[in-house]
Write a protein that holds these residues in place. Structure first.
Motif, short mmCIF file in Angstrom:
data_model
loop_
_atom_site.label_atom_id
_atom_site.label_comp_id
_atom_site.label_asym_id
_atom_site.label_seq_id
_atom_site.Cartn_x
_atom_site.Cartn_y
_atom_site.Cartn_z
N GLU A 1 0.83 -1.22 0.00
CA GLU A 1 0.00 0.00 0.00
C GLU A 1 0.86 1.26 0.00
N ARG B 1 -15.20 2.96 14.21
CA ARG B 1 -14.02 3.79 13.91
C ARG B 1 -12.74 3.10 14.44
N THR C 1 -10.98 0.74 12.03
CA THR C 1 -10.20 1.39 10.97
C THR C 1 -8.94 2.04 11.53
N LYS D 1 -6.59 -0.63 12.16
CA LYS D 1 -6.08 -1.13 10.87
C LYS D 1 -4.90 -0.26 10.43
N ASN E 1 -1.14 -1.41 9.69
CA ASN E 1 -0.46 -1.16 8.41
C ASN E 1 1.05 -1.14 8.62
N ALA F 1 -1.79 8.65 9.90
CA ALA F 1 -3.18 8.56 9.43
C ALA F 1 -4.03 9.64 10.09
N LEU G 1 -6.02 12.60 8.29
CA LEU G 1 -7.49 12.62 8.39
C LEU G 1 -8.00 13.88 9.07
C1 MEV Z 1 -5.73 3.03 5.41
O1 MEV Z 1 -4.98 1.90 5.04
C2 MEV Z 1 -5.61 3.29 6.91
C3 MEV Z 1 -6.50 4.42 7.47
O2 MEV Z 1 -7.84 4.17 7.12
C4 MEV Z 1 -6.31 4.42 8.97
C5 MEV Z 1 -7.25 5.34 9.71
O3 MEV Z 1 -8.36 5.62 9.22
O4 MEV Z 1 -6.89 5.74 10.83
C6 MEV Z 1 -6.10 5.74 6.88
#
Ligand code: MEV
Length: 429
Positions: free
Chosen positions: A83, A261, A264, A267, A271, A368, A372
């Motif tokens: 990624e 939330r 994610t 996640k 990463n 991230a 965001l």
């Molecule tokens: C994308 O691989 C990871 C994010 O979605 C993590 C997040 O939202 O904190 C950008």
């Protein structure tokens, strides 16, 4: 803190130049670094011994995250991931962290938990009492004095007996064997020790040992990392440092409160973590399972990290999660690229590796949340995504950047557009 001589414009170099730079810096031998070149890593016959029905190999990029200072030591961090933005994001956050004190990390002893499921007990409370009274003897039985782990000071440490109330199959007992596995991940050594304990536990209790397997919720093997970033360092473009800091804290509060939330958010942490686990030949599925189970330990799934501000108004980030990793044995050594990556990291123990991995997770989370909470992730993502689209359209060498830039300018990132740009013929490799 002095700027690293290893990192100046690393991203601007060609792949062979980047390799040479790391070799010249003395961080890796040229022999080990050859594992990074195409065909230089895992070979088919080794792969054929690793798993079943092998038909070939699967490649992924190895990128080096720059700028990391962990517990005062500069470290180049190999990441294996497909990624875009991940390596760049981690490197940039590490650069911001250097304006504070870098990252501080610590870890618990490498204690893994193994479980014995004990069923069909004629007298459950009596069995529980017997197990508790015989802990020392059972621990001795599980100890193999000839094992390298025991010789190096590790081995079985504690026995914990738990009662599981269960309406499906009736109440049963679970015996936890807690073992310090030192510098290995520990699955094999722990599972073997559990096998050894099964018969004596049955003889003692009159029950039947069913499952004998390690737990991936390795909550006795936690890694912790923290960072302080001066608020001034967070300012960029139209955003003040305070705005970025508060935006990150607000984004974290969302993940802390809401499992949708949090999934994610975590996640994003994984990463970075998975990329280092893969790079070092470690079991990323085990770490994933452990991380998410730990995130749900209160009964409600939540964030693995925490962001706040200190009395001076600086941003403070922390992360804690199970990290069952090894630096010897298994794939860490059988895979030449994993071996090379461990050499580059220069870690002397599994705990040091766990600390670095937790640090990368924290940095990735910050990258991230910062994106965001400000411009959104699409802007940074798009230019990197455009490069991948250009490559899939057949671009190579310098064409990739030129076509990607053009597509971003046009806000038209599609394989068809990349092909059309290539066909125009004005862009040469
Ligand atoms: C994308 O691989 C990871 C994010 O979605 C993590 C997040 O939202 O904190 C950008």
């Amino acid at each position: 803190m002095s700027e690293s001589k290893h990192k100046s414009s690393f991203y601007e170099l060609s792949i062979p130049e980047r390799r040479s730079k790391l070799i010249d810096s003395g961080l890796i031998s040229s022999e080990s670094a050859s594992a990074w070149s195409a065909g230089g890593g895992l070979d088919e016959s080794t792969a054929d011994h690793m798993i079943e029905n092998v038909v070939g190999l699967f490649s992924l990029p190895v990128g080096i995250a720059q700028n990391f200072v962990v517990n005062g030591r500069e470290v180049m961090i190999p990441m294996v991931v497909e990624e875009p933005s991940i390596v760049a994001g981690a490197s940039f956050m590490a650069k911001l962290a250097r304006t504070g004190d870098g990252f501080t990390a610590k870890s618990a002893a490498s204690e893994m938990i193994g479980q014995l499921q004990l069923l069909d007990l004629p007298d459950l409370p009596k069995a529980r009492g017997l197990l508790r009274a015989n802990k020392k003897r059972l621990l001795d039985l599980a100890t193999d004095p000839n094992s390298t782990i025991v010789k190096k000071g590790g081995g079985p440490r504690r026995l914990v007996v738990r009662t599981i109330r269960n309406s499906a199959i009736g109440d049963f007992l679970v015996v936890h064997l807690i073992m310090d596995v030192g510098d290995v991940m520990g699955a094999n050594v722990l599972n073997s020790a559990l096998e050894k304990l099964a018969k004596p536990v049955e003889a003692l209790t009159g029950g039947r040992v069913h499952l004998r397997i390690l737990s991936n919720l390795s909550d006795q093997r936690l890694a912790y990392a923290s960072v302080r970033v001066p608020k001034e360092a967070l300012a960029f473009e139209g955003y003040s440092g305070e705005q970025v800091r508060d935006g990150i804290i607000e984004a974290w509060a969302f993940a802390a409160a809401d499992p949708y939330r949090a999934a994610t958010h975590n996640k994003g942490i994984m990463n970075g973590i998975d990329a280092v686990l893969l790079a070092t030949g470690n079991d990323w599925r085990a770490a994933e399972a452990g991380a998410h189970a730990y995130a749900a330990r209160s009964g409600r799934y939540t964030s693995l990290s925490r962001w706040s501000k200190n009395a001076s108004g600086d941003l403070v980030g922390e992360i804690e999660l199970p990290m069952a990793v090894g630096i010897v044995g298994g794939t860490t050594h059988a895979h030449p690229t994993a071996k090379a990556n461990l050499e580059l990291l220069g870690v002397r123990s599994a705990r040091e590796l766990a600390e670095i991995i937790a640090t990368v997770g924290l940095a990735q989370n910050m990258a991230a949340l910062r994106a965001l909470a400000t411009e959104g992730i699409q802007r940074g993502h798009m230019s990197l995504h455009a490069r991948q689209v250009a490559i899939s359209a057949g671009a190579s060498g310098q064409q990739v950047e030129i076509i990607a830039d053009q597509m971003v300018k046009e806000n038209n990132i599609r394989v068809e557009r990349a092909k059309a740009l290539l066909d125009q013929g004005s862009i040469h490799d």
